[in-house]
Scaffold this active site. Structure first.
Site, short mmCIF file in Angstrom:
data_model
loop_
_atom_site.label_atom_id
_atom_site.label_comp_id
_atom_site.label_asym_id
_atom_site.label_seq_id
_atom_site.Cartn_x
_atom_site.Cartn_y
_atom_site.Cartn_z
NE ARG A 46 24.66 15.96 53.25
CZ ARG A 46 25.99 15.85 53.09
NH1 ARG A 46 26.51 14.81 52.46
NH2 ARG A 46 26.80 16.78 53.56
CE1 TYR A 98 2.02 11.04 42.04
CE2 TYR A 98 4.25 11.87 41.77
CZ TYR A 98 3.01 11.93 42.38
OH TYR A 98 2.77 12.87 43.34
CG ASP A 170 6.38 4.54 41.38
OD1 ASP A 170 5.99 3.99 42.43
OD2 ASP A 170 6.21 5.75 41.15
CE LYS A 195 1.29 9.35 47.43
NZ LYS A 195 1.79 9.17 46.09
C1 PLP Z 1 2.67 9.82 45.31
C2 PLP Z 1 3.42 9.07 44.30
C3 PLP Z 1 4.74 9.40 43.97
C4 PLP Z 1 5.44 10.59 44.58
O1 PLP Z 1 5.67 10.44 45.93
P1 PLP Z 1 5.80 11.66 46.97
O2 PLP Z 1 6.03 10.97 48.26
O3 PLP Z 1 4.53 12.43 46.89
O4 PLP Z 1 6.97 12.49 46.52
C5 PLP Z 1 5.39 8.62 43.04
N1 PLP Z 1 4.79 7.58 42.44
C6 PLP Z 1 3.52 7.23 42.72
C7 PLP Z 1 2.92 6.07 42.02
C8 PLP Z 1 2.79 7.97 43.64
O5 PLP Z 1 1.53 7.62 43.90
#
Ligand code: PLP
Length: 380
Positions: A46, A98, A170, A195
């Site tokens: 961890r 998001y 983000d 993504k």
């Molecule tokens: C998909 C997404 C998230 C969340 O990510 P996960 O891997 O699904 O937990 C956060 N911010 C943005 C802009 C996203 O597209």
């Protein structure tokens, strides 16, 4: 080093025992200690794992930071970054963040006394007006989701510094290849590596990167304490995805730009949101702070009741949540990513029934255009 070189040669020093060109997947929960006075480089899985370490190092290099942290999802990365705040502290947040971040703030962190204000962060005056004596941080997303609004990162970083706040961005939509917030003065970058970084719609993962030693120490404590770490197999998958980040994004972005222009000229399309279009609000700011408009666009149909008919006909982009994969993905924010957002809020953000978000993949441009053309042909 140029980007294509950096993507391929960072993060992992070839294994000196075997010469393996790809990082081994270390499925080990614990590591032998050389002695009771010496923990060795790894102790418990961890706290650290060599495969994870390579990904964390790679992401630190790519974002121009010092320390990377890999989490079990983008939301785990975001929740861990938000856990840098304490009760009675307040955040100013981009109002079109998001959906998961919205839910974390309004349904979870608020229960622990961490408060927030959603503002249009394209408007510096609105940020300034929302800052109170309790405010500790800004949380920004640019381009935002799903209407791709632009926030000026350097201006926000300066404003935050003048108020003693730290900043979180983000950077999922852009990736470090197209936008590096830390270089613009931002303190913490978070990603859904699910993504574009992973890039193949085959794993859920998250990453955070910081430059500052003290923030790194605090984030490492959260990562180890909360424990939402990314497993070694998934760390390997994300690293494999990252090796081709530039070629994928270059190709996908080129198609996205062409499709955005084509959609804009289509009589059945009322509006197109894409930072590469000349009339897109904030385009100049986006161009100054990034290397390109990216691979995600959104559009509204002229026929506001046409969403279902359009969806029934469209074949190539998969109807799905998520984005950033090699396959084009079409999503319907009202019923999918933003379904949990109150109607009143959806309206403010322009999230209407006929709005679609398209993450453009690696299919042939002609096939994508032809498919959208037949799906938009409402005369049939
Ligand atoms: C998909 C997404 C998230 C969340 O990510 P996960 O891997 O699904 O937990 C956060 N911010 C943005 C802009 C996203 O597209």
């Amino acid at each position: 080093m140029d980007w294509e070189t950096k993507l391929i040669h960072s993060g992992y020093d070839l294994c000196e025992h075997t010469g393996a060109v790809s990082i081994p997947i270390y499925h080990a929960s614990t590591f032998r200690q050389p002695s009771i006075d010496n923990f060795g480089p790894f102790e418990y899985g961890r706290s650290g794992n060599p495969t994870r370490d390579a990904l964390e190092g790679l992401m630190a290099v790519l974002e121009g930071g010092m320390y990377g942290f890999a989490f079990s999802s983008g939301m785990a990365a975001i929740s861990s970054a938000l856990s840098l705040l304490s009760a009675e502290e307040h955040l100013v947040v981009s109002r079109d963040v998001y959906g998961g971040t919205y839910r974390a703030l309004t349904g979870l962190f608020n229960r622990f006394g961490i408060t927030h204000s959603f503002v249009d962060t394209a408007d510096l005056g609105a940020i300034q007006a929302a800052i109170t004596a309790q405010t500790k941080a800004l949380f920004l997303e640019t381009p935002s989701n799903p209407t791709l609004r632009i926030t000026d990162l350097a201006a926000c970083a300066n404003l935050a510094k003048s108020h003693g706040l730290f900043t979180i961005v983000d950077n999922t939509f852009m990736t470090p290849y197209l936008q590096r917030p830390l270089e613009l003065g931002i303190d913490v970058v978070v990603h859904s590596a699910t993504k574009f970084l992973g890039g193949h719609s085959d794993t859920i993962a998250g990453v955070a990167v910081v430059k500052d030693e003290l923030l790194a120490k605090r984030l490492r404590m959260v990562q180890n304490t909360f424990g939402a770490v990314l497993g070694p197999q998934d760390c390997w998958l994300v690293q494999r995805g990252i090796r081709t980040l530039k070629v994928r994004l270059d190709a996908q972005q080129e198609k996205a730009a062409k499709l955005a222009a084509w959609l804009l000229a289509h009589p059945q399309v009322a509006a197109v949101h894409y930072p590469g279009l000349p009339a897109h609000p904030g385009r100049e700011v986006h161009e100054a702070q990034s290397g390109g408009p990216g691979c995600v666009l959104s559009f509204t149909l002229a026929d506001r009741q046409g969403a279902r008919a359009f969806l029934k006909r469209v074949k190539l982009p998969l109807l799905a949540v998520s984005l950033g994969g090699v396959e084009s993905i079409l999503s319907h924010p009202v019923t999918m990513s933003h379904a949990s957002m109150p109607k009143k809020y959806q309206e403010i953000l322009g999230i209407e029934e006929s709005l679609f978000r398209l993450s453009v993949g690696l299919e042939s441009y002609a096939d994508l255009e032809n498919d959208l053309a037949q799906a938009l042909d409402f005369s049939r």
